[in-house]
Design a protein around this motif. Sequence first.
Motif, mmCIF file in Angstrom:
data_model
loop_
_atom_site.group_PDB
_atom_site.id
_atom_site.type_symbol
_atom_site.label_atom_id
_atom_site.label_comp_id
_atom_site.label_asym_id
_atom_site.label_seq_id
_atom_site.Cartn_x
_atom_site.Cartn_y
_atom_site.Cartn_z
ATOM 1 N N GLN A 1 -1.298 24.342 24.256
ATOM 2 C CA GLN A 1 -0.959 23.039 23.862
ATOM 3 C C GLN A 1 -1.509 22.210 23.024
ATOM 4 O O GLN A 1 -1.200 21.150 22.384
ATOM 5 C CB GLN A 1 -1.864 21.957 25.073
ATOM 6 C CG GLN A 1 -1.427 22.030 26.541
ATOM 7 C CD GLN A 1 -2.347 21.500 27.569
ATOM 8 O OE1 GLN A 1 -2.972 20.596 27.332
ATOM 9 N NE2 GLN A 1 -2.343 21.924 28.729
ATOM 10 N N SER A 2 -2.487 22.953 22.038
ATOM 11 C CA SER A 2 -3.138 22.435 20.872
ATOM 12 C C SER A 2 -2.238 22.523 19.514
ATOM 13 O O SER A 2 -1.529 23.227 19.483
ATOM 14 C CB SER A 2 -4.498 22.817 20.515
ATOM 15 O OG SER A 2 -4.070 24.610 20.364
ATOM 16 N N ARG A 3 -2.429 21.267 18.992
ATOM 17 C CA ARG A 3 -1.677 21.178 17.721
ATOM 18 C C ARG A 3 -2.088 22.315 16.602
ATOM 19 O O ARG A 3 -1.157 23.126 15.950
ATOM 20 C CB ARG A 3 -2.013 19.710 17.138
ATOM 21 C CG ARG A 3 -1.151 19.435 16.219
ATOM 22 C CD ARG A 3 -1.479 17.860 15.878
ATOM 23 N NE ARG A 3 -2.768 17.678 15.310
ATOM 24 C CZ ARG A 3 -3.526 16.973 15.981
ATOM 25 N NH1 ARG A 3 -3.481 16.367 17.045
ATOM 26 N NH2 ARG A 3 -4.818 16.739 15.520
ATOM 27 N N HIS A 4 -3.354 22.496 16.507
ATOM 28 C CA HIS A 4 -3.966 23.607 15.797
ATOM 29 C C HIS A 4 -3.999 24.872 16.563
ATOM 30 O O HIS A 4 -4.505 24.924 17.541
ATOM 31 C CB HIS A 4 -5.274 23.173 15.111
ATOM 32 C CG HIS A 4 -6.100 24.338 14.517
ATOM 33 N ND1 HIS A 4 -6.132 24.531 13.057
ATOM 34 C CD2 HIS A 4 -6.926 25.235 14.928
ATOM 35 C CE1 HIS A 4 -6.747 25.339 12.676
ATOM 36 N NE2 HIS A 4 -7.210 25.886 13.938
ATOM 37 N N LYS A 5 -3.578 26.147 15.680
ATOM 38 C CA LYS A 5 -3.696 27.380 16.520
ATOM 39 C C LYS A 5 -4.490 28.067 15.941
ATOM 40 O O LYS A 5 -4.581 28.362 14.454
ATOM 41 C CB LYS A 5 -2.283 28.016 16.352
ATOM 42 C CG LYS A 5 -0.967 27.107 16.874
ATOM 43 C CD LYS A 5 -1.267 27.108 18.444
ATOM 44 C CE LYS A 5 -0.044 26.224 18.979
ATOM 45 N NZ LYS A 5 -0.012 25.731 20.260
ATOM 46 N N GLN B 1 -11.645 10.422 22.984
ATOM 47 C CA GLN B 1 -11.978 11.383 21.715
ATOM 48 C C GLN B 1 -13.645 11.391 21.624
ATOM 49 O O GLN B 1 -14.310 10.613 21.151
ATOM 50 C CB GLN B 1 -11.547 10.829 20.557
ATOM 51 C CG GLN B 1 -11.491 11.258 19.192
ATOM 52 C CD GLN B 1 -10.581 12.487 19.256
ATOM 53 O OE1 GLN B 1 -9.602 12.954 19.757
ATOM 54 N NE2 GLN B 1 -11.567 13.813 18.391
ATOM 55 N N ASN C 1 -8.356 20.727 18.159
ATOM 56 C CA ASN C 1 -7.569 20.086 17.200
ATOM 57 C C ASN C 1 -8.548 19.465 16.365
ATOM 58 O O ASN C 1 -8.231 19.069 15.137
ATOM 59 C CB ASN C 1 -6.809 19.160 17.968
ATOM 60 C CG ASN C 1 -5.284 19.465 18.850
ATOM 61 O OD1 ASN C 1 -5.054 20.613 18.154
ATOM 62 N ND2 ASN C 1 -4.897 18.856 19.715
ATOM 63 N N ASP C 2 -9.651 19.045 16.595
ATOM 64 C CA ASP C 2 -10.523 18.422 15.775
ATOM 65 C C ASP C 2 -11.188 19.309 14.913
ATOM 66 O O ASP C 2 -11.383 19.054 13.746
ATOM 67 C CB ASP C 2 -11.367 17.463 16.488
ATOM 68 C CG ASP C 2 -12.199 16.169 15.635
ATOM 69 O OD1 ASP C 2 -11.547 15.482 15.275
ATOM 70 O OD2 ASP C 2 -13.544 16.550 15.355
ATOM 71 N N HIS D 1 -7.529 20.571 28.835
ATOM 72 C CA HIS D 1 -7.321 19.543 27.921
ATOM 73 C C HIS D 1 -8.502 19.001 27.029
ATOM 74 O O HIS D 1 -8.456 18.848 25.764
ATOM 75 C CB HIS D 1 -7.110 18.150 28.680
ATOM 76 C CG HIS D 1 -7.113 16.901 27.834
ATOM 77 N ND1 HIS D 1 -5.967 16.614 26.929
ATOM 78 C CD2 HIS D 1 -7.567 16.076 27.798
ATOM 79 C CE1 HIS D 1 -6.119 15.420 26.346
ATOM 80 N NE2 HIS D 1 -7.192 15.048 26.740
ATOM 81 N N VAL E 1 -8.633 21.558 24.207
ATOM 82 C CA VAL E 1 -7.344 21.040 23.294
ATOM 83 C C VAL E 1 -8.077 20.034 22.278
ATOM 84 O O VAL E 1 -7.959 20.079 21.038
ATOM 85 C CB VAL E 1 -6.249 20.531 23.947
ATOM 86 C CG1 VAL E 1 -5.271 19.995 22.834
ATOM 87 C CG2 VAL E 1 -5.669 21.495 24.834
ATOM 88 N N GLU F 1 -10.427 22.414 14.009
ATOM 89 C CA GLU F 1 -9.527 23.474 13.579
ATOM 90 C C GLU F 1 -9.992 24.666 13.230
ATOM 91 O O GLU F 1 -10.417 25.242 12.178
ATOM 92 C CB GLU F 1 -8.820 22.806 12.243
ATOM 93 C CG GLU F 1 -8.214 21.504 12.558
ATOM 94 C CD GLU F 1 -7.935 20.641 11.128
ATOM 95 O OE1 GLU F 1 -8.592 20.452 10.269
ATOM 96 O OE2 GLU F 1 -6.694 20.446 11.209
#
Length: 631
Positions: A186-190, A246, A154-155, A147, A150, A157
């Motif tokens: 799980q991450s938004r950014h790949k 965060q 995401n931050d 997590h 992740v 990128e």
Amino acid sequence: MGSYLSTYSDWQSDPQAFWAKAAGAVDWIDPPKQVLADSAAPLFRWFADATCNTCFNAVDRHVAAGRGDQPAIIHDSPVTDSKTVITYTELLDHVSRLAGVLAARGVSKGDRVVIYMPMVPEALVAMLACARIGAVHSVVFGGFAAHELVVRINDAEPKAVVSASCGIEGQRVTAYKPLLDEAIAQSRHKPDFTVILQRPQARAEMVAGRDIDWDKAVAGAAPVDCTPVGGADPLYILYTSGTTGQPKGVVRHNGGHMVALLWTMKNIYKVEAGDVFWAASDVGWVVGHSYICYAPLLAGCTTMVFEGKPVGTPDPGTFWRIVEEHDVKVLFTAPTALRAIKREDPEATYLKKYDLNGLQALFLAGERADPDTIRWAQTHLQKPVIDHWWQTETGWAIAANPLGIEELPIKPGSPAVPMPGYDIEILDDSGHPVAPGTLGAIAIKLPLPPGTLPTLWKAEERFRKSYLDTFPGYYETGDAGIMDEDGYVSIMARTDDVINVAGHRLSTGAMEEVLAAHPDVAECAVIGIGDKLKGQSPLGLVCLNAGANRAEDEIEKECVALVRHEIGPVAAFKKCFVVDALPKTRSGKILRGTMVAIADGAAWKMPATIDDPTTLDAIAEQIGGLGEATS
Ligand code: COA
Ligand code: AMP
């Protein structure tokens, strides 16, 4: 040499001239014309109009200067029973090829690369390869769970992630790749691709089309040269714990970082090219960035990469064996590591087996160094034991005993005096300086020196709010302490929700966010209580939802497992209790400080602002005396 006071006053009388002179130790592509850009104050940039390359300064220039055959990295890994020496020529080859692998797949200047690796030389190779092509690395500590990865992916990128199949924790092999796979899922950014170092202790399953095998890719790669970057272009982002879940993305710029680290090697640590420097930390922390990777290599030293623990790999003599065997001149570690050694070897029987004559000094940082531990080390090493204070944000020591300038008297419990660049003041709540010896918030007059954080990644407002707004004109350190009549500082506590467990900086707020997500938990608090070995350890207190009718000990175990799964084993979150109510002020603020005092057996008073005194009495029965403070 000169004296500390004259060096400090040189800096005070003309800070820009001081750092311009220090900048002479860097090989610039275009040297700086302007030292400090202050037009956007209170945001500052050092050496912004220069061009340079950090990898060139850490590797190429030493080969060009004839140091090619000198060891750049020594990997000593008792957990895999191996020792490897990498010369500067070999390092240049490895780094420029890995840079070639990244560049060939589209990573270029300004792109981010996440590095998630154990303590192997390839972790440094990956950092330097990014620096070589102007990519911005973000190293994530191996003890964090998926997590946390992740959140960072995401931050930041990243275009790519560089990782390894596994790490080795004492006797245990920890597979990294499943955590990485889970995080990417799980991450938004790949990320576009990953580069995976396959280690024989646990080979990773590879995802076709995404995962690249390090060895194969590097063997077939064309080496690439250094990309020129601006002095105020980012070299890396290092996430660190703040008040919430965060983390803060601390940004480090190329130019000021090199200038500051080179200055410290000579003036604080008193080492030169050719010396062996060992920071027994982890590349995932700022100490690892600055003093395992960059500073020793920038200075042409040999850096140690140690994969093991201070005790149990195989015994409490490991540190001293390494110092003797590799002729370590300066050892830098966290007080916790020494406490662990001292606990298993109180009479220093192991230590006495080794010839430590070559050791010049032992430096400590990362957490408060308790006087007992310092005295134990002084007695048995008969060398200066130097506590110094710094933060991820600063990247180098704010206060220290500058051995290379002058060895000042040591006062156990104090990390000594401000370094040039840092004008430290102790302030009261309304921002006024307090008298010597009085406790207050530690603040540093702006601008901060080169090498310190210019901002937070993509979060300038948060940067201002976290560090600049409370005391206008100052950087707020988040530490509370005192300064004595001689200018020595002592760091007493954090003023925020950060705790320090075994030298690892952790956020109680992040742990509370995890606990609050448990379906049976209505409210919770996490506090840092005293721990004889680790300095502090987290304690969770949870109140259950009305109607939660499961066994309390089962919920407590689930809470412990949840924090381990979400934040990682490094949180060392092992104690959690169900309580009837949390003690609060009438305005609803949880009385964390009073609970810490109760747990640690310190004197405490019923706060006048408490809403319901019986809540605190009940908590006192449950947690009173659980903590065990160090001296
Ligand atoms: N990868 C995976 N797991 C890790 C890890 C990593 N890189 N680092 C730590 N962990 C795990 C540990 O195995 C442990 O797991 P466990 O709960 O299953 O035992 C957990 O995280 C907590 O680690 P830690 O708090 O370090 O405890 P420890 O018992 O493993 O070791 C010390 C205790 C004192 C020996 C160790 O903390 C130490 O050497 N500290 C020095 C700290 C340091 O160098 N800090 C850097 C800042 S300068
Ligand atoms: P980190 O950002 O992980 O390096 O943690 C920084 C924090 O660790 C500081 O803000 C302090 O709270 C603590 N710290 C670091 N070094 C010392 C020291 N020498 N003495 C006391 N506390 C320290």
